[in-house]
Design a protein around this motif. Structure first.
Motif, PDB file in Angstrom:
ATOM      1  N   ILE A   1       0.841  -1.203   0.000  1.00 21.99           N
ATOM      2  CA  ILE A   1       0.000   0.000   0.000  1.00 21.99           C
ATOM      3  C   ILE A   1       0.872   1.247   0.000  1.00 21.99           C
ATOM      4  O   ILE A   1       0.633   2.196  -0.760  1.00 21.99           O
ATOM      5  CB  ILE A   1      -0.953   0.003   1.209  1.00 21.99           C
ATOM      6  N   LEU A   2       1.908   1.251   0.838  1.00 19.57           N
ATOM      7  CA  LEU A   2       2.774   2.427   0.945  1.00 19.57           C
ATOM      8  C   LEU A   2       3.571   2.682  -0.328  1.00 19.57           C
ATOM      9  O   LEU A   2       4.029   3.804  -0.566  1.00 19.57           O
ATOM     10  CB  LEU A   2       3.725   2.263   2.140  1.00 19.57           C
ATOM     11  N   ALA A   3       3.745   1.648  -1.153  1.00 18.22           N
ATOM     12  CA  ALA A   3       4.442   1.811  -2.423  1.00 18.22           C
ATOM     13  C   ALA A   3       3.486   2.175  -3.558  1.00 18.22           C
ATOM     14  O   ALA A   3       3.928   2.350  -4.699  1.00 18.22           O
ATOM     15  CB  ALA A   3       5.199   0.529  -2.773  1.00 18.22           C
ATOM     16  N   SER A   4       2.210   2.291  -3.249  1.00 22.30           N
ATOM     17  CA  SER A   4       1.198   2.567  -4.274  1.00 22.30           C
ATOM     18  C   SER A   4       0.699   4.006  -4.158  1.00 22.30           C
ATOM     19  O   SER A   4       1.211   4.803  -3.360  1.00 22.30           O
ATOM     20  CB  SER A   4       0.027   1.597  -4.107  1.00 22.30           C
ATOM     21  N   GLN A   5      -0.313   4.340  -4.942  1.00 22.52           N
ATOM     22  CA  GLN A   5      -0.935   5.653  -4.879  1.00 22.52           C
ATOM     23  C   GLN A   5      -2.188   5.646  -4.000  1.00 22.52           C
ATOM     24  O   GLN A   5      -2.990   6.577  -4.040  1.00 22.52           O
ATOM     25  CB  GLN A   5      -1.301   6.117  -6.290  1.00 22.52           C
ATOM     26  N   THR A   6      -2.313   4.610  -3.168  1.00 24.38           N
ATOM     27  CA  THR A   6      -3.444   4.510  -2.236  1.00 24.38           C
ATOM     28  C   THR A   6      -3.069   5.110  -0.896  1.00 24.38           C
ATOM     29  O   THR A   6      -1.992   4.816  -0.363  1.00 24.38           O
ATOM     30  CB  THR A   6      -3.849   3.032  -2.051  1.00 24.38           C
ATOM     31  N   HIS A   7      -3.924   5.950  -0.348  1.00 30.20           N
ATOM     32  CA  HIS A   7      -3.704   6.476   1.002  1.00 30.20           C
ATOM     33  C   HIS A   7      -3.917   5.353   2.020  1.00 30.20           C
ATOM     34  O   HIS A   7      -4.678   4.407   1.770  1.00 30.20           O
ATOM     35  CB  HIS A   7      -4.675   7.618   1.308  1.00 30.20           C
ATOM     36  N   LEU A   8      -3.266   5.487   3.162  1.00 31.67           N
ATOM     37  CA  LEU A   8      -3.418   4.495   4.226  1.00 31.67           C
ATOM     38  C   LEU A   8      -3.773   5.181   5.533  1.00 31.67           C
ATOM     39  O   LEU A   8      -3.090   6.127   5.953  1.00 31.67           O
ATOM     40  CB  LEU A   8      -2.131   3.688   4.413  1.00 31.67           C
ATOM     41  N   VAL A   9      -4.835   4.694   6.174  1.00 33.65           N
ATOM     42  CA  VAL A   9      -5.162   5.087   7.547  1.00 33.65           C
ATOM     43  C   VAL A   9      -5.059   3.837   8.399  1.00 33.65           C
ATOM     44  O   VAL A   9      -5.708   2.826   8.108  1.00 33.65           O
ATOM     45  CB  VAL A   9      -6.579   5.688   7.644  1.00 33.65           C
ATOM     46  N   GLU A  10      -4.246   3.903   9.445  1.00 32.85           N
ATOM     47  CA  GLU A  10      -3.984   2.739  10.294  1.00 32.85           C
ATOM     48  C   GLU A  10      -4.343   3.099  11.733  1.00 32.85           C
ATOM     49  O   GLU A  10      -3.724   3.984  12.332  1.00 32.85           O
ATOM     50  CB  GLU A  10      -2.501   2.371  10.190  1.00 32.85           C
ATOM     51  N   ILE A  11      -5.359   2.446  12.261  1.00 40.19           N
ATOM     52  CA  ILE A  11      -5.851   2.722  13.613  1.00 40.19           C
ATOM     53  C   ILE A  11      -5.367   1.608  14.528  1.00 40.19           C
ATOM     54  O   ILE A  11      -5.772   0.455  14.385  1.00 40.19           O
ATOM     55  CB  ILE A  11      -7.391   2.790  13.631  1.00 40.19           C
ATOM     56  N   ASP A  12      -4.494   1.955  15.461  1.00 38.92           N
ATOM     57  CA  ASP A  12      -3.891   0.960  16.352  1.00 38.92           C
ATOM     58  C   ASP A  12      -4.380   1.202  17.782  1.00 38.92           C
ATOM     59  O   ASP A  12      -3.882   2.091  18.475  1.00 38.92           O
ATOM     60  CB  ASP A  12      -2.366   1.046  16.277  1.00 38.92           C
ATOM     61  N   LEU A  13      -5.355   0.398  18.207  1.00 41.47           N
ATOM     62  CA  LEU A  13      -5.891   0.479  19.569  1.00 41.47           C
ATOM     63  C   LEU A  13      -5.406  -0.691  20.418  1.00 41.47           C
ATOM     64  O   LEU A  13      -5.976  -0.984  21.471  1.00 41.47           O
ATOM     65  CB  LEU A  13      -7.427   0.494  19.533  1.00 41.47           C
ATOM     66  N   ILE A  14      -4.334  -1.359  19.959  1.00 41.48           N
ATOM     67  CA  ILE A  14      -3.781  -2.530  20.637  1.00 41.48           C
ATOM     68  C   ILE A  14      -2.554  -2.112  21.433  1.00 41.48           C
ATOM     69  O   ILE A  14      -1.561  -1.646  20.866  1.00 41.48           O
ATOM     70  CB  ILE A  14      -3.403  -3.627  19.618  1.00 41.48           C
ATOM     71  N   ARG A  15      -2.602  -2.291  22.762  1.00 37.37           N
ATOM     72  CA  ARG A  15      -1.461  -1.889  23.598  1.00 37.37           C
ATOM     73  C   ARG A  15      -0.323  -2.894  23.538  1.00 37.37           C
ATOM     74  O   ARG A  15       0.830  -2.539  23.753  1.00 37.37           O
ATOM     75  CB  ARG A  15      -1.909  -1.720  25.055  1.00 37.37           C
ATOM     76  N   ALA A  16      -0.643  -4.147  23.297  1.00 38.78           N
ATOM     77  CA  ALA A  16       0.361  -5.200  23.341  1.00 38.78           C
ATOM     78  C   ALA A  16       1.242  -5.172  22.085  1.00 38.78           C
ATOM     79  O   ALA A  16       0.833  -4.667  21.039  1.00 38.78           O
ATOM     80  CB  ALA A  16      -0.306  -6.564  23.469  1.00 38.78           C
ATOM     81  N   PHE A  17       2.454  -5.705  22.222  1.00 36.21           N
ATOM     82  CA  PHE A  17       3.390  -5.947  21.126  1.00 36.21           C
ATOM     83  C   PHE A  17       4.016  -4.637  20.608  1.00 36.21           C
ATOM     84  O   PHE A  17       3.467  -3.557  20.794  1.00 36.21           O
ATOM     85  CB  PHE A  17       2.714  -6.705  19.975  1.00 36.21           C
ATOM     86  N   PRO A  18       5.176  -4.746  19.950  1.00 36.94           N
ATOM     87  CA  PRO A  18       5.860  -3.553  19.445  1.00 36.94           C
ATOM     88  C   PRO A  18       5.036  -2.833  18.381  1.00 36.94           C
ATOM     89  O   PRO A  18       4.317  -3.472  17.600  1.00 36.94           O
ATOM     90  CB  PRO A  18       7.156  -4.127  18.847  1.00 36.94           C
ATOM     91  N   PRO A  19       5.134  -1.496  18.348  1.00 36.15           N
ATOM     92  CA  PRO A  19       4.404  -0.744  17.317  1.00 36.15           C
ATOM     93  C   PRO A  19       4.862  -1.143  15.918  1.00 36.15           C
ATOM     94  O   PRO A  19       5.977  -1.639  15.724  1.00 36.15           O
ATOM     95  CB  PRO A  19       4.751   0.715  17.622  1.00 36.15           C
ATOM     96  N   LEU A  20       4.016  -0.918  14.955  1.00 34.08           N
ATOM     97  CA  LEU A  20       4.378  -1.178  13.561  1.00 34.08           C
ATOM     98  C   LEU A  20       5.431  -0.165  13.099  1.00 34.08           C
ATOM     99  O   LEU A  20       5.522   0.936  13.646  1.00 34.08           O
ATOM    100  CB  LEU A  20       3.130  -1.119  12.691  1.00 34.08           C
ATOM    101  N   PRO A  21       6.254  -0.535  12.111  1.00 41.50           N
ATOM    102  CA  PRO A  21       7.414   0.295  11.746  1.00 41.50           C
ATOM    103  C   PRO A  21       7.052   1.709  11.314  1.00 41.50           C
ATOM    104  O   PRO A  21       6.170   1.911  10.487  1.00 41.50           O
ATOM    105  CB  PRO A  21       8.042  -0.487  10.589  1.00 41.50           C
TER     106      PRO A  21
END
Length: 254
Positions: free
Chosen positions: A140-160
């Motif tokens: 997605i990040l390599a495309s022309q599509t916008h990305l909205v990422e909603i992270d409500l999970i406290r556990a585990f390392p954040p995404l890069p």
């Protein structure tokens, strides 16, 4: 009845409750955006299916093969052999995961303008599921599509991402024309969930999504106050500071 907390309710993350919360909140976002985006766009709910295992056991070729005996009468057991009672154990098996997400599509062309991801534990937990999600995220990040990422999970390392402010929760808004820069909305237990803009085509405005209001409505309609025992600690465990804050904002136990 609304949640007693002003922001993200950590009790909604309970493993028995979160799958339902995830589905209801995703539909609530889609229903909220649909009337605002028509007639130029429509909101589609998509499902991505993959396999994940907690212990990363990949079922493949065995080290030892047990083949049929071509001469059954020749199969004998030495008279001195003693059968040892085994210990019953469980082995991890690939678990099919259904991950639902939203796509904002242009009417007529069907172009996917924006992808909205509501992160699940399987997206963040180190292992196969996280690797598969990160691979999709990179596409997605390599495309022309916008990305909205909603992270409500406290556990585990954040995404890069680089330059992020440490926080329990976060909303990422990545506009295709601004990459590699993106907007991050970090927030914690003691603050309301911030509204975020939904990027569309450049000539269109960006409607605001008030996720806190949508989550409050989901909580009320689903009667989660009847499903949650606030006298127990939330899962996963909170820090000492967050536990102290939570104790001041929860109603007294009956």
């Amino acid at each position: 009845m609304p949640s007693p907390l002003p922001g993200m309710d950590p009790y909604l993350k309970h493993p028995d409750l979160w799958p339902e919360v995830h589905s209801r909140l995703l539909v609530a976002i889609a229903d909220h955006l649909g009337p605002q985006l028509r007639p130029k766009y429509r909101v589609a709910i998509e499902t991505r299916v993959y396999e994940d295992t907690v212990a990363e056991l990949l079922v493949g070729r065995p080290d030892v093969a047990v083949l049929p005996n071509p001469n059954p009468t020749a199969l004998t057991t030495p008279p001195t052999a003693t059968l040892v009672t085994p210990v019953t154990v469980e082995v991890p098996l690939p678990e099919p995961i259904k991950a639902r997400y939203l796509e904002i599509r242009a009417v007529g062309s069907g172009e996917v303008v924006t992808t909205v991801e509501l992160i699940s534990p399987s997206n963040k937990r180190p292992g196969r599921g996280r690797r598969q999600y990160e691979a999709k995220r990179l596409k997605i990040l390599a495309s022309q599509t916008h990305l909205v990422e909603i992270d409500l999970i406290r556990a585990f390392p954040p995404l890069p991402m680089r330059g992020a402010t440490p926080s329990l929760y976060r909303i990422l808004v990545s506009r295709a024309h601004q990459r590699p820069q993106a907007d991050l909305y970090p927030f914690n237990l003691n603050t309301p969930i911030p509204p975020f803009p939904l990027p569309l085509h450049a000539e269109d405005g960006e409607p605001l999504v008030d996720l806190q209001t949508l989550l409050n409505q989901v909580y009320d309609r689903a009667s989660y106050d009847l499903a949650i025992d606030y006298s127990l600690p939330p899962i996963p465990e909170l820090s000492a500071g967050d536990r102290a804050w939570l104790a001041q904002h929860l109603p007294p136990s009956p």
